[in-house]
Design an enzyme around this catalytic site. Structure first.
Site, PDB file in Angstrom:
ATOM      1  N   ASP A  22       0.834  -1.210   0.000  1.00  0.00           N
ATOM      2  CA  ASP A  22       0.000   0.000   0.000  1.00  0.00           C
ATOM      3  C   ASP A  22       0.868   1.259   0.000  1.00  0.00           C
ATOM      4  O   ASP A  22       1.979   1.254   0.532  1.00  0.00           O
ATOM      5  CB  ASP A  22      -0.915  -0.024   1.234  1.00  0.00           C
ATOM      6  CG  ASP A  22      -2.087   0.930   1.091  1.00  0.00           C
ATOM      7  OD1 ASP A  22      -2.417   1.317  -0.054  1.00  0.00           O
ATOM      8  OD2 ASP A  22      -2.681   1.286   2.123  1.00  0.00           O
ATOM      9  N   TRP A  27       2.589   8.014  -2.722  1.00  0.00           N
ATOM     10  CA  TRP A  27       3.991   8.202  -3.132  1.00  0.00           C
ATOM     11  C   TRP A  27       4.044   9.094  -4.373  1.00  0.00           C
ATOM     12  O   TRP A  27       4.835  10.029  -4.440  1.00  0.00           O
ATOM     13  CB  TRP A  27       4.613   6.840  -3.435  1.00  0.00           C
ATOM     14  CG  TRP A  27       6.078   6.850  -3.747  1.00  0.00           C
ATOM     15  CD1 TRP A  27       7.111   6.732  -2.858  1.00  0.00           C
ATOM     16  CD2 TRP A  27       6.680   6.963  -5.055  1.00  0.00           C
ATOM     17  NE1 TRP A  27       8.312   6.764  -3.516  1.00  0.00           N
ATOM     18  CE2 TRP A  27       8.080   6.903  -4.863  1.00  0.00           C
ATOM     19  CE3 TRP A  27       6.186   7.096  -6.344  1.00  0.00           C
ATOM     20  CZ2 TRP A  27       8.988   6.983  -5.931  1.00  0.00           C
ATOM     21  CZ3 TRP A  27       7.076   7.181  -7.403  1.00  0.00           C
ATOM     22  CH2 TRP A  27       8.461   7.125  -7.195  1.00  0.00           C
ATOM     23  N   HIS A  39       2.236   3.299  -9.010  1.00  0.00           N
ATOM     24  CA  HIS A  39       2.052   1.860  -9.263  1.00  0.00           C
ATOM     25  C   HIS A  39       3.247   1.311 -10.050  1.00  0.00           C
ATOM     26  O   HIS A  39       3.746   0.224  -9.767  1.00  0.00           O
ATOM     27  CB  HIS A  39       0.754   1.599 -10.031  1.00  0.00           C
ATOM     28  CG  HIS A  39      -0.481   1.990  -9.264  1.00  0.00           C
ATOM     29  ND1 HIS A  39      -0.672   1.653  -7.953  1.00  0.00           N
ATOM     30  CD2 HIS A  39      -1.591   2.701  -9.625  1.00  0.00           C
ATOM     31  CE1 HIS A  39      -1.845   2.132  -7.532  1.00  0.00           C
ATOM     32  NE2 HIS A  39      -2.411   2.778  -8.532  1.00  0.00           N
ATOM     33  N   SER A  67      -7.406  -5.725  -5.012  1.00  0.00           N
ATOM     34  CA  SER A  67      -8.440  -6.350  -4.180  1.00  0.00           C
ATOM     35  C   SER A  67      -9.773  -6.377  -4.918  1.00  0.00           C
ATOM     36  O   SER A  67      -9.980  -5.628  -5.886  1.00  0.00           O
ATOM     37  CB  SER A  67      -8.599  -5.586  -2.859  1.00  0.00           C
ATOM     38  OG  SER A  67      -9.303  -4.384  -3.074  1.00  0.00           O
ATOM     39  N   LEU A 133      11.315 -20.250  -4.733  1.00  0.00           N
ATOM     40  CA  LEU A 133      10.283 -19.446  -4.066  1.00  0.00           C
ATOM     41  C   LEU A 133       8.920 -19.592  -4.735  1.00  0.00           C
ATOM     42  O   LEU A 133       8.816 -19.578  -5.967  1.00  0.00           O
ATOM     43  CB  LEU A 133      10.714 -17.963  -4.108  1.00  0.00           C
ATOM     44  CG  LEU A 133       9.710 -16.956  -3.541  1.00  0.00           C
ATOM     45  CD1 LEU A 133       9.595 -17.082  -2.027  1.00  0.00           C
ATOM     46  CD2 LEU A 133      10.106 -15.533  -3.924  1.00  0.00           C
TER      47      LEU A 133
HETATM   48  C1  IPE Z   1      -5.342  -2.891  -0.253  1.00  0.00           C
HETATM   49  O1  IPE Z   1      -5.026  -1.545  -0.412  1.00  0.00           O
HETATM   50  C2  IPE Z   1      -5.313  -3.580  -1.559  1.00  0.00           C
HETATM   51  C3  IPE Z   1      -3.992  -3.714  -2.182  1.00  0.00           C
HETATM   52  C4  IPE Z   1      -2.856  -3.383  -1.676  1.00  0.00           C
HETATM   53  C5  IPE Z   1      -4.018  -4.323  -3.465  1.00  0.00           C
HETATM   54  P1  IPE Z   1      -6.160  -0.438  -0.502  1.00  0.00           P
HETATM   55  O2  IPE Z   1      -5.461   0.871  -0.562  1.00  0.00           O
HETATM   56  O3  IPE Z   1      -7.112  -0.741  -1.575  1.00  0.00           O
HETATM   57  O4  IPE Z   1      -6.904  -0.611   0.910  1.00  0.00           O
HETATM   58  P2  IPE Z   1      -7.914   0.354   1.658  1.00  0.00           P
HETATM   59  O5  IPE Z   1      -9.001   0.690   0.696  1.00  0.00           O
HETATM   60  O6  IPE Z   1      -7.144   1.581   2.053  1.00  0.00           O
HETATM   61  O7  IPE Z   1      -8.357  -0.417   2.857  1.00  0.00           O
HETATM   62  C1  IPE Z   2      -1.725   0.091  -3.313  1.00  0.00           C
HETATM   63  O1  IPE Z   2      -1.450   1.445  -3.348  1.00  0.00           O
HETATM   64  C2  IPE Z   2      -1.832  -0.496  -4.700  1.00  0.00           C
HETATM   65  C3  IPE Z   2      -3.192  -0.907  -5.074  1.00  0.00           C
HETATM   66  C4  IPE Z   2      -4.243  -0.895  -4.297  1.00  0.00           C
HETATM   67  C5  IPE Z   2      -3.351  -1.382  -6.430  1.00  0.00           C
HETATM   68  P1  IPE Z   2      -2.627   2.500  -3.343  1.00  0.00           P
HETATM   69  O2  IPE Z   2      -2.993   2.794  -4.762  1.00  0.00           O
HETATM   70  O3  IPE Z   2      -3.742   2.060  -2.476  1.00  0.00           O
HETATM   71  O4  IPE Z   2      -1.906   3.757  -2.715  1.00  0.00           O
HETATM   72  P2  IPE Z   2      -2.534   4.798  -1.691  1.00  0.00           P
HETATM   73  O5  IPE Z   2      -3.018   4.033  -0.501  1.00  0.00           O
HETATM   74  O6  IPE Z   2      -3.654   5.503  -2.391  1.00  0.00           O
HETATM   75  O7  IPE Z   2      -1.393   5.701  -1.372  1.00  0.00           O
HETATM   76 MG    MG Z   3      -4.164   2.317  -0.502  1.00  0.00          MG
END
Ligand code: IPE
Ligand code: IPE
Ligand code: MG
Length: 252
Positions: A22, A27, A39, A67, A133
Protein backbone atom coordinates in the site's frame (compact mmCIF):
# COMPACT_ATOMS: atom_id res chain seq x y z
CA UNK A 1 -0.12 -25.86 12.94
CA UNK A 2 3.02 -23.75 12.65
CA UNK A 3 5.53 -24.85 10.06
CA UNK A 4 9.13 -25.31 11.03
CA UNK A 5 11.01 -22.28 9.87
CA UNK A 6 14.58 -22.24 8.62
CA UNK A 7 17.13 -20.25 10.58
CA UNK A 8 19.24 -17.68 8.76
CA UNK A 9 22.08 -16.55 11.02
CA UNK A 10 20.29 -15.73 14.24
CA UNK A 11 16.91 -15.02 12.71
CA UNK A 12 13.92 -17.34 12.53
CA UNK A 13 12.69 -16.86 8.98
CA UNK A 14 8.96 -16.93 8.23
CA UNK A 15 7.96 -19.71 5.84
CA UNK A 16 5.27 -17.60 4.23
CA UNK A 17 5.16 -13.80 4.04
CA UNK A 18 2.09 -11.88 2.90
CA UNK A 19 2.40 -8.25 1.87
CA UNK A 20 -0.30 -5.62 1.44
CA UNK A 21 1.59 -3.32 -0.90
CA UNK A 22 0.00 0.00 0.00
CA UNK A 23 0.98 3.61 -0.55
CA UNK A 24 1.69 3.79 -4.29
CA UNK A 25 -0.85 6.55 -4.89
CA UNK A 26 0.38 8.74 -2.04
CA UNK A 27 3.99 8.20 -3.13
CA UNK A 28 3.17 9.60 -6.58
CA UNK A 29 0.88 12.37 -5.35
CA UNK A 30 3.55 13.64 -2.95
CA UNK A 31 5.73 14.12 -6.03
CA UNK A 32 3.00 15.89 -7.95
CA UNK A 33 2.67 12.87 -10.26
CA UNK A 34 -0.37 10.87 -11.35
CA UNK A 35 -1.10 7.81 -9.19
CA UNK A 36 -0.10 5.38 -11.93
CA UNK A 37 3.50 6.58 -11.58
CA UNK A 38 3.39 5.19 -8.05
CA UNK A 39 2.05 1.86 -9.26
CA UNK A 40 4.87 1.64 -11.81
CA UNK A 41 7.45 2.52 -9.16
CA UNK A 42 5.95 -0.21 -6.98
CA UNK A 43 7.04 -2.85 -9.47
CA UNK A 44 10.68 -2.14 -8.50
CA UNK A 45 9.85 -2.95 -4.89
CA UNK A 46 8.21 -6.20 -5.98
CA UNK A 47 11.38 -7.26 -7.76
CA UNK A 48 13.46 -6.30 -4.74
CA UNK A 49 11.29 -8.17 -2.24
CA UNK A 50 11.28 -11.28 -4.42
CA UNK A 51 15.07 -11.15 -4.43
CA UNK A 52 15.24 -10.67 -0.66
CA UNK A 53 12.84 -13.55 -0.02
CA UNK A 54 14.92 -15.84 -2.21
CA UNK A 55 18.10 -14.82 -0.43
CA UNK A 56 16.56 -15.44 2.99
CA UNK A 57 15.09 -18.82 2.11
CA UNK A 58 11.45 -17.78 2.48
CA UNK A 59 9.29 -20.53 0.95
CA UNK A 60 6.27 -18.48 -0.11
CA UNK A 61 5.52 -14.82 -0.72
CA UNK A 62 1.99 -13.58 -1.39
CA UNK A 63 1.56 -10.05 -2.71
CA UNK A 64 -1.77 -8.20 -2.68
CA UNK A 65 -1.89 -6.52 -6.08
CA UNK A 66 -5.60 -5.79 -6.61
CA UNK A 67 -8.44 -6.35 -4.18
CA UNK A 68 -12.00 -7.28 -5.04
CA UNK A 69 -12.88 -3.80 -3.76
CA UNK A 70 -10.35 -1.98 -5.98
CA UNK A 71 -12.81 -2.08 -8.91
CA UNK A 72 -14.47 0.85 -7.16
CA UNK A 73 -11.54 3.13 -8.04
CA UNK A 74 -11.82 5.56 -10.94
CA UNK A 75 -12.13 3.60 -14.20
CA UNK A 76 -8.94 5.17 -15.54
CA UNK A 77 -6.83 4.00 -12.61
CA UNK A 78 -8.28 0.48 -12.88
CA UNK A 79 -7.52 0.43 -16.59
CA UNK A 80 -3.93 1.60 -16.01
CA UNK A 81 -3.44 -1.09 -13.38
CA UNK A 82 -4.70 -3.79 -15.76
CA UNK A 83 -2.31 -2.58 -18.45
CA UNK A 84 0.52 -2.59 -15.96
CA UNK A 85 -0.26 -6.20 -14.97
CA UNK A 86 -0.18 -7.27 -18.60
CA UNK A 87 3.16 -5.54 -19.23
CA UNK A 88 4.79 -6.75 -16.03
CA UNK A 89 3.69 -10.36 -16.48
CA UNK A 90 5.21 -10.46 -19.95
CA UNK A 91 8.37 -8.64 -18.96
CA UNK A 92 9.17 -10.44 -15.70
CA UNK A 93 8.39 -14.04 -16.53
CA UNK A 94 11.85 -14.80 -17.93
CA UNK A 95 13.55 -13.52 -14.82
CA UNK A 96 11.20 -15.50 -12.59
CA UNK A 97 11.98 -18.65 -14.51
CA UNK A 98 15.71 -17.99 -14.43
CA UNK A 99 15.49 -17.53 -10.66
CA UNK A 100 13.44 -20.71 -10.21
CA UNK A 101 10.43 -18.73 -8.91
CA UNK A 102 7.04 -20.36 -9.38
CA UNK A 103 4.25 -17.89 -10.00
CA UNK A 104 0.61 -18.35 -9.11
CA UNK A 105 -2.18 -15.82 -9.33
CA UNK A 106 -4.97 -16.19 -6.76
CA UNK A 107 -8.32 -14.49 -7.02
CA UNK A 108 -11.28 -14.44 -9.37
CA UNK A 109 -9.40 -13.90 -12.61
CA UNK A 110 -12.52 -14.58 -14.70
CA UNK A 111 -13.39 -10.89 -14.21
CA UNK A 112 -10.27 -9.80 -16.11
CA UNK A 113 -10.16 -9.13 -19.82
CA UNK A 114 -9.24 -12.24 -21.90
CA UNK A 115 -5.76 -10.92 -22.77
CA UNK A 116 -4.83 -10.55 -19.11
CA UNK A 117 -6.28 -13.97 -18.26
CA UNK A 118 -4.16 -15.44 -21.01
CA UNK A 119 -0.98 -13.70 -19.81
CA UNK A 120 -1.63 -15.05 -16.33
CA UNK A 121 -2.04 -18.60 -17.61
CA UNK A 122 1.11 -18.28 -19.75
CA UNK A 123 3.19 -16.95 -16.85
CA UNK A 124 1.96 -19.68 -14.51
CA UNK A 125 2.65 -22.33 -17.10
CA UNK A 126 6.12 -20.98 -17.91
CA UNK A 127 7.15 -21.22 -14.25
CA UNK A 128 5.18 -24.35 -13.35
CA UNK A 129 8.29 -26.51 -13.00
CA UNK A 130 10.20 -24.03 -10.84
CA UNK A 131 11.17 -25.37 -7.43
CA UNK A 132 12.33 -22.26 -5.58
CA UNK A 133 10.28 -19.45 -4.07
CA UNK A 134 6.50 -19.68 -4.46
CA UNK A 135 5.37 -16.24 -5.56
CA UNK A 136 1.63 -15.74 -5.29
CA UNK A 137 -0.02 -12.63 -6.61
CA UNK A 138 -3.48 -11.88 -5.24
CA UNK A 139 -5.46 -10.20 -8.01
CA UNK A 140 -9.19 -9.53 -7.81
CA UNK A 141 -8.80 -11.32 -4.53
CA UNK A 142 -10.84 -10.96 -1.36
CA UNK A 143 -10.59 -13.07 1.77
CA UNK A 144 -14.37 -13.34 1.93
CA UNK A 145 -14.55 -14.39 -1.72
CA UNK A 146 -11.96 -17.06 -0.92
CA UNK A 147 -14.07 -18.48 1.91
CA UNK A 148 -17.21 -18.41 -0.23
CA UNK A 149 -15.57 -20.27 -3.11
CA UNK A 150 -14.23 -22.86 -0.66
CA UNK A 151 -17.69 -23.28 0.90
CA UNK A 152 -19.17 -23.74 -2.57
CA UNK A 153 -16.69 -26.49 -3.39
CA UNK A 154 -17.42 -28.29 -0.12
CA UNK A 155 -21.18 -27.90 -0.61
CA UNK A 156 -20.87 -29.35 -4.10
CA UNK A 157 -19.21 -32.49 -2.71
CA UNK A 158 -22.04 -32.84 -0.19
CA UNK A 159 -24.64 -32.29 -2.89
CA UNK A 160 -23.06 -35.03 -4.99
CA UNK A 161 -23.26 -37.33 -1.99
CA UNK A 162 -19.49 -37.69 -1.73
CA UNK A 163 -19.35 -36.38 1.85
CA UNK A 164 -21.78 -35.83 4.72
CA UNK A 165 -22.45 -32.19 5.61
CA UNK A 166 -21.08 -33.02 9.08
CA UNK A 167 -17.75 -33.89 7.45
CA UNK A 168 -17.25 -30.23 6.56
CA UNK A 169 -14.80 -29.16 9.22
CA UNK A 170 -11.84 -26.75 9.32
CA UNK A 171 -9.51 -29.27 7.74
CA UNK A 172 -11.85 -30.03 4.85
CA UNK A 173 -12.79 -26.42 4.15
CA UNK A 174 -9.13 -25.46 4.50
CA UNK A 175 -8.27 -27.77 1.62
CA UNK A 176 -10.35 -25.60 -0.72
CA UNK A 177 -9.02 -22.25 0.49
CA UNK A 178 -6.50 -20.63 -1.88
CA UNK A 179 -2.87 -21.60 -1.21
CA UNK A 180 -3.86 -24.67 0.82
CA UNK A 181 -0.75 -26.41 -0.50
CA UNK A 182 1.52 -23.79 1.04
CA UNK A 183 2.35 -22.97 4.67
CA UNK A 184 -0.05 -20.60 6.44
CA UNK A 185 1.06 -16.98 6.50
CA UNK A 186 3.57 -16.44 9.32
CA UNK A 187 4.22 -12.76 8.76
CA UNK A 188 1.84 -10.20 7.29
CA UNK A 189 3.42 -6.90 6.30
CA UNK A 190 1.40 -3.84 5.36
CA UNK A 191 3.22 -0.80 4.05
CA UNK A 192 1.84 2.72 3.73
CA UNK A 193 0.95 3.35 7.36
CA UNK A 194 -2.62 1.99 7.47
CA UNK A 195 -3.24 -0.69 10.07
CA UNK A 196 -5.92 -2.91 8.60
CA UNK A 197 -6.28 -6.17 6.69
CA UNK A 198 -8.50 -4.84 3.84
CA UNK A 199 -9.95 -8.30 3.10
CA UNK A 200 -6.57 -9.90 2.33
CA UNK A 201 -5.85 -13.54 3.30
CA UNK A 202 -8.36 -13.76 6.17
CA UNK A 203 -8.25 -17.53 6.65
CA UNK A 204 -4.53 -17.93 5.97
CA UNK A 205 -3.58 -15.10 8.36
CA UNK A 206 -5.44 -16.54 11.38
CA UNK A 207 -2.16 -16.74 13.30
CA UNK A 208 0.09 -14.44 11.30
CA UNK A 209 2.29 -11.93 13.08
CA UNK A 210 1.38 -8.45 11.86
CA UNK A 211 3.92 -5.83 10.92
CA UNK A 212 2.83 -2.35 9.87
CA UNK A 213 5.35 -0.12 8.16
CA UNK A 214 5.05 3.61 7.57
CA UNK A 215 7.16 3.22 4.43
CA UNK A 216 5.21 3.72 1.21
CA UNK A 217 5.42 0.64 -1.05
CA UNK A 218 7.66 2.20 -3.76
CA UNK A 219 10.21 3.06 -1.03
CA UNK A 220 10.10 -0.41 0.53
CA UNK A 221 13.52 -2.07 0.23
CA UNK A 222 16.25 -3.88 2.21
CA UNK A 223 16.07 -1.84 5.41
CA UNK A 224 12.31 -1.99 5.86
CA UNK A 225 12.22 -5.69 4.93
CA UNK A 226 15.01 -6.53 7.37
CA UNK A 227 13.24 -4.56 10.08
CA UNK A 228 10.12 -6.65 9.51
CA UNK A 229 12.13 -9.90 9.70
CA UNK A 230 13.93 -8.81 12.86
CA UNK A 231 10.65 -7.85 14.46
CA UNK A 232 9.09 -11.19 13.45
CA UNK A 233 12.01 -13.11 14.95
CA UNK A 234 11.53 -11.32 18.26
CA UNK A 235 7.89 -12.36 18.62
CA UNK A 236 6.84 -15.29 20.76
CA UNK A 237 4.22 -17.23 18.84
CA UNK A 238 1.99 -18.96 21.33
CA UNK A 239 -0.87 -20.38 19.24
CA UNK A 240 -3.12 -20.32 22.27
CA UNK A 241 -0.63 -21.78 24.71
CA UNK A 242 1.02 -20.02 27.64
CA UNK A 243 4.40 -18.40 27.46
CA UNK A 244 5.77 -20.97 29.94
CA UNK A 245 4.64 -23.84 27.72
CA UNK A 246 6.43 -22.31 24.75
CA UNK A 247 9.62 -21.79 26.78
CA UNK A 248 9.50 -25.41 28.01
CA UNK A 249 9.05 -26.72 24.48
CA UNK A 250 11.98 -24.61 23.27
CA UNK A 251 14.28 -25.91 26.04
CA UNK A 252 13.36 -29.59 25.72
C1 IPE B 1 -5.34 -2.89 -0.25
O1 IPE B 1 -5.03 -1.55 -0.41
C2 IPE B 1 -5.31 -3.58 -1.56
C3 IPE B 1 -3.99 -3.71 -2.18
C4 IPE B 1 -2.86 -3.38 -1.68
C5 IPE B 1 -4.02 -4.32 -3.47
P1 IPE B 1 -6.16 -0.44 -0.50
O2 IPE B 1 -5.46 0.87 -0.56
O3 IPE B 1 -7.11 -0.74 -1.57
O4 IPE B 1 -6.90 -0.61 0.91
P2 IPE B 1 -7.91 0.35 1.66
O5 IPE B 1 -9.00 0.69 0.70
O6 IPE B 1 -7.14 1.58 2.05
O7 IPE B 1 -8.36 -0.42 2.86
C1 IPE C 1 -1.73 0.09 -3.31
O1 IPE C 1 -1.45 1.44 -3.35
C2 IPE C 1 -1.83 -0.50 -4.70
C3 IPE C 1 -3.19 -0.91 -5.07
C4 IPE C 1 -4.24 -0.90 -4.30
C5 IPE C 1 -3.35 -1.38 -6.43
P1 IPE C 1 -2.63 2.50 -3.34
O2 IPE C 1 -2.99 2.79 -4.76
O3 IPE C 1 -3.74 2.06 -2.48
O4 IPE C 1 -1.91 3.76 -2.71
P2 IPE C 1 -2.53 4.80 -1.69
O5 IPE C 1 -3.02 4.03 -0.50
O6 IPE C 1 -3.65 5.50 -2.39
O7 IPE C 1 -1.39 5.70 -1.37
MG1 MG D 1 -4.16 2.32 -0.50
Amino acid sequence: MPQSAPISGELVIPSHIGIIMDGNGRWAESRGQPRVVGHRAGVRSVREVVRLCRERGVQALTLFAFSSENWQRPAREVQMLMRLFITVLRREVKLLKKNDVRLRVVGDISAFEPKLQQRIREAELATAECQGLRLNVAANYGGRWDMVQAAQQAARLAQQGEIEVEAIDEALLGRFICLADQPEVDLLIRTGGEQRISNFLLWQCAYAELFFSETLWPDFADDAFNEALTCFASRQRRFGKTSAQIMDATLS
